[in-house]
Design an enzyme around this catalytic site. Sequence first.
Site, PDB file in Angstrom:
ATOM      1  N   CYS A   2       0.596  -1.287  -0.012  1.00  0.00           N
ATOM      2  CA  CYS A   2       0.121  -0.059  -0.250  1.00  0.00           C
ATOM      3  C   CYS A   2       0.138   1.277  -0.079  1.00  0.00           C
ATOM      4  O   CYS A   2       2.021   0.924   0.635  1.00  0.00           O
ATOM      5  CB  CYS A   2      -0.622  -0.095   1.673  1.00  0.00           C
ATOM      6  N   ARG A  27       3.151   0.222  -5.380  1.00  0.00           N
ATOM      7  CA  ARG A  27       2.928  -0.495  -4.275  1.00  0.00           C
ATOM      8  C   ARG A  27       1.802  -1.054  -4.001  1.00  0.00           C
ATOM      9  O   ARG A  27       1.588  -1.748  -2.922  1.00  0.00           O
ATOM     10  CB  ARG A  27       2.605   0.596  -3.091  1.00  0.00           C
ATOM     11  N   TRP A  76      -3.085  -2.455  -0.791  1.00  0.00           N
ATOM     12  CA  TRP A  76      -2.321  -3.782  -1.856  1.00  0.00           C
ATOM     13  C   TRP A  76      -3.134  -4.729  -0.913  1.00  0.00           C
ATOM     14  O   TRP A  76      -3.031  -4.503  -0.008  1.00  0.00           O
ATOM     15  CB  TRP A  76      -0.769  -4.219  -1.421  1.00  0.00           C
ATOM     16  N   ASN A 102       0.108   1.961   6.020  1.00  0.00           N
ATOM     17  CA  ASN A 102       0.420   1.127   5.167  1.00  0.00           C
ATOM     18  C   ASN A 102       0.933   0.237   6.212  1.00  0.00           C
ATOM     19  O   ASN A 102       1.644   0.236   7.169  1.00  0.00           O
ATOM     20  CB  ASN A 102       1.450   1.401   4.517  1.00  0.00           C
ATOM     21  N   GLY A 103       0.831  -1.732   5.938  1.00  0.00           N
ATOM     22  CA  GLY A 103       0.809  -2.332   7.443  1.00  0.00           C
ATOM     23  C   GLY A 103      -0.129  -3.440   7.590  1.00  0.00           C
ATOM     24  O   GLY A 103      -0.729  -3.184   7.056  1.00  0.00           O
ATOM     25  N   GLU A 487      16.077 -16.830 -12.772  1.00  0.00           N
ATOM     26  CA  GLU A 487      14.727 -15.221 -13.084  1.00  0.00           C
ATOM     27  C   GLU A 487      14.046 -15.150 -13.735  1.00  0.00           C
ATOM     28  O   GLU A 487      12.905 -15.158 -14.241  1.00  0.00           O
ATOM     29  CB  GLU A 487      15.660 -14.185 -12.984  1.00  0.00           C
ATOM     30  N   LYS A 491      10.001 -14.059 -14.145  1.00  0.00           N
ATOM     31  CA  LYS A 491       9.736 -13.332 -15.273  1.00  0.00           C
ATOM     32  C   LYS A 491       8.281 -13.772 -16.109  1.00  0.00           C
ATOM     33  O   LYS A 491       7.177 -12.652 -16.073  1.00  0.00           O
ATOM     34  CB  LYS A 491      10.686 -12.861 -16.502  1.00  0.00           C
ATOM     35  N   GLU A 494       5.294 -13.651 -13.428  1.00  0.00           N
ATOM     36  CA  GLU A 494       5.413 -12.716 -12.851  1.00  0.00           C
ATOM     37  C   GLU A 494       3.952 -11.567 -13.741  1.00  0.00           C
ATOM     38  O   GLU A 494       2.946 -10.922 -13.808  1.00  0.00           O
ATOM     39  CB  GLU A 494       6.448 -11.580 -12.900  1.00  0.00           C
ATOM     40  N   HIS A 510      15.568 -36.155 -13.491  1.00  0.00           N
ATOM     41  CA  HIS A 510      15.629 -36.597 -11.338  1.00  0.00           C
ATOM     42  C   HIS A 510      13.922 -36.188 -11.200  1.00  0.00           C
ATOM     43  O   HIS A 510      13.248 -35.977 -10.457  1.00  0.00           O
ATOM     44  CB  HIS A 510      16.306 -36.432 -10.418  1.00  0.00           C
ATOM     45  N   LYS A 610       5.293  -4.020  -6.478  1.00  0.00           N
ATOM     46  CA  LYS A 610       6.575  -3.645  -6.033  1.00  0.00           C
ATOM     47  C   LYS A 610       7.466  -3.500  -5.216  1.00  0.00           C
ATOM     48  O   LYS A 610       8.544  -4.218  -4.744  1.00  0.00           O
ATOM     49  CB  LYS A 610       6.716  -1.898  -7.490  1.00  0.00           C
TER      50      LYS A 610
HETATM   51  C1  G6P Z   1       8.659  -7.687  -4.746  1.00  0.00           C
HETATM   52  C2  G6P Z   1       8.753  -7.655  -6.627  1.00  0.00           C
HETATM   53  C3  G6P Z   1      10.227  -8.389  -6.613  1.00  0.00           C
HETATM   54  C4  G6P Z   1      10.957  -7.910  -6.396  1.00  0.00           C
HETATM   55  C5  G6P Z   1      10.674  -8.382  -4.912  1.00  0.00           C
HETATM   56  C6  G6P Z   1      12.291  -7.977  -3.184  1.00  0.00           C
HETATM   57  O1  G6P Z   1       7.771  -9.122  -4.961  1.00  0.00           O
HETATM   58  O2  G6P Z   1       7.516  -7.991  -7.144  1.00  0.00           O
HETATM   59  O3  G6P Z   1      10.311  -7.583  -8.255  1.00  0.00           O
HETATM   60  O4  G6P Z   1      12.372  -8.746  -6.776  1.00  0.00           O
HETATM   61  O5  G6P Z   1       9.669  -7.597  -4.255  1.00  0.00           O
HETATM   62  O6  G6P Z   1      11.974  -6.360  -3.564  1.00  0.00           O
HETATM   63  P1  G6P Z   1      13.907  -5.446  -3.549  1.00  0.00           P
HETATM   64  O7  G6P Z   1      13.358  -4.639  -3.026  1.00  0.00           O
HETATM   65  O8  G6P Z   1      13.186  -5.934  -2.131  1.00  0.00           O
HETATM   66  O9  G6P Z   1      14.474  -6.367  -4.463  1.00  0.00           O
END
Ligand code: G6P
Length: 615
Positions: A2, A27, A76, A102-103, A487, A491, A494, A510, A610
């Site tokens: 948030c 956020r 969020w 927020n929290g 990674e 992606k 996501e 395996h 994010k």
């Molecule tokens: C969220 C974001 C990711 C990020 C992760 C860790 O899940 O969507 O893109 O890698 O948090 O965030 P940080 O800011 O600690 O790298």
Amino acid sequence: MCGIIGAVSERNVLAILLEGLKRLEYRGYDSAGVALIVADGKIKRKRALGKVQVLVDKTTQDKNLKGITGIAHTRWATHGEPSENNAHPHLSGSGKIAIVHNGIIENFMQLKTELIAQGVQFQSQTDTEVIVHLLEKSWDKNKDFITNVHAVIKKLKGAYGLAVMHVDFPHSLVAVRSGSPIVIGYGIGENFISSDTLSLLPVTNRFAFLDEGDMVLIEQGKIEIYDHSGVSKQLEIKELDQIQDAASKGRYKHYMQKEIFEQPQVIANTFSNCISFDNEIIVDKFGIESNLLFSQVEHVKIVACGTSFHAGLVAKYWIEEYAKVSVDIEIASEFRYRNSVVTKNSLFITVSQSGETADTLAALRQAKTCGYLKTLAICNMPNSSMVREADLVFMTQAGIEMGVASTKAFTTQLVAFILFAVALGKAKQTLTKTKEQEILKALKKVPEIIKKVLSLDKEIEQLSYNFVEKQHALFLGRGMQYPVALEGALKLKEISYIHAEAYPAGELKHGPLALVDKEMPIIAVAPNDALLEKLESNLQEVQARGGELYVFADHAISQSLQIDSKHTFVIDSIPEVLAPIVFTIPLQLFSYHVAVQKGTDVDQPRNLAKSVTVE
Ligand code: G6P
């Protein structure tokens, strides 16, 4: 997660709050709301389910929604589904108090039960609503605003960045920080609070950052800050010199696309000050006297979440190879809830784009109390909590990343780690000067190599056409390419919502081989490294079972495997050490194009945010 924002001004603050919300949308973006103290002295609120734009459209229809004091929120969801009713701001029963939060309030159920027993009626399913009712219940007319808020927050357990507005104080706002960041923005004849600086850049570049437990009262021409026990304090005001307009997409369709294409520049920005003219590492870039400290390091512990965790996985290969120091890496949310063993002379590293991820921050705080030699934060956000709390800091120079799926932050973290591995190797005298110069010379060439990869964007787009209908995908890599495959899979998940897993290719037999048939695409990351022959054998095993291969390779492998050229992407050969950085790029573009063709919300994929500031 948030995002919260508040403003007290001489002018109508609605537009400031709405623009701020758009910039805070990374956020959380499932609902949004705003509340202002309007002309008749009452609080007027508008809320909307969905993106901030829905709220903007709704507010423009209401010509009476004007005020010089206001708060706003983008959500969020944690407690209670995304809905207009659960959207913030929340109001007290009398409508005299409004809050944004927020929290998470962990003891909200107990507080709610007590309040219901006292006759309070709840309007939402959120944990937040208890705070506003507690405020109303305990509000004492003789006490000032700060004292009233202070009395209530003592009852809360959990994490909160909070802003409170009360009609009896129509020119004031109070904000509190406990676990979730709050920044104060200093304007002229107006002041602000927010979850971040980006949201306030259109109105100020002067900021102060609340410490844990701090409270602040803001008015048009006055700011008072107090610590957790209510004692008045001062904070340093920082002037941000580079006002970056990250909020603009320029010629690109999405932030993610823009950020992928920024990588040559931000990678160069990240290493440029750390390499001397004759290609030697400047160890002090990790902090004064880091050379001496690094020479004592016997173990490295890396803790992170999400994409940043993947950067740490690559780092293990580099650090063990060049510095001959053992490394272990752990997901922050796991690390913080177990009793791990601290090896003698261990350096604790957190990696984070935001510097605010709740679990990573908690892990850092825990590490500071349990005997690590020192803590180092590799971070992209100056002034973030991690940057302020770690002993040593290395700043990546990715600039502001708006796309929820991390791209440029990841590759700049990789650059930070290769520099760290070299610095550690140098301090520990495990790396020869020739090798050091060879690595750093190669690193300097990475931006140009990436530019070439980016110029093949159209080819990668073509490659993605066959992929849109897929439901699942398996990513394979070996050695350092395994984290790159992880990674790549992340992606794809996501932003295109295709189920994707990554495996070290040697593990195929395996278990995952059982999944392989003509419906299962296999994406292989295959640079010409020491494990190439072994990877080729794994890919032959896939082909023999009818699996559909998509191979990201360099020239060496493309000639030896009989793969449909429509399914191969070939780049020039590159030094093995840098392959993880370079091979990440086509995978980012690939996921991006698949998502665009699927028509998903590339920059703000469903259910994600994010900056994850709740655990
Ligand atoms: C969220 C974001 C990711 C990020 C992760 C860790 O899940 O969507 O893109 O890698 O948090 O965030 P940080 O800011 O600690 O790298």
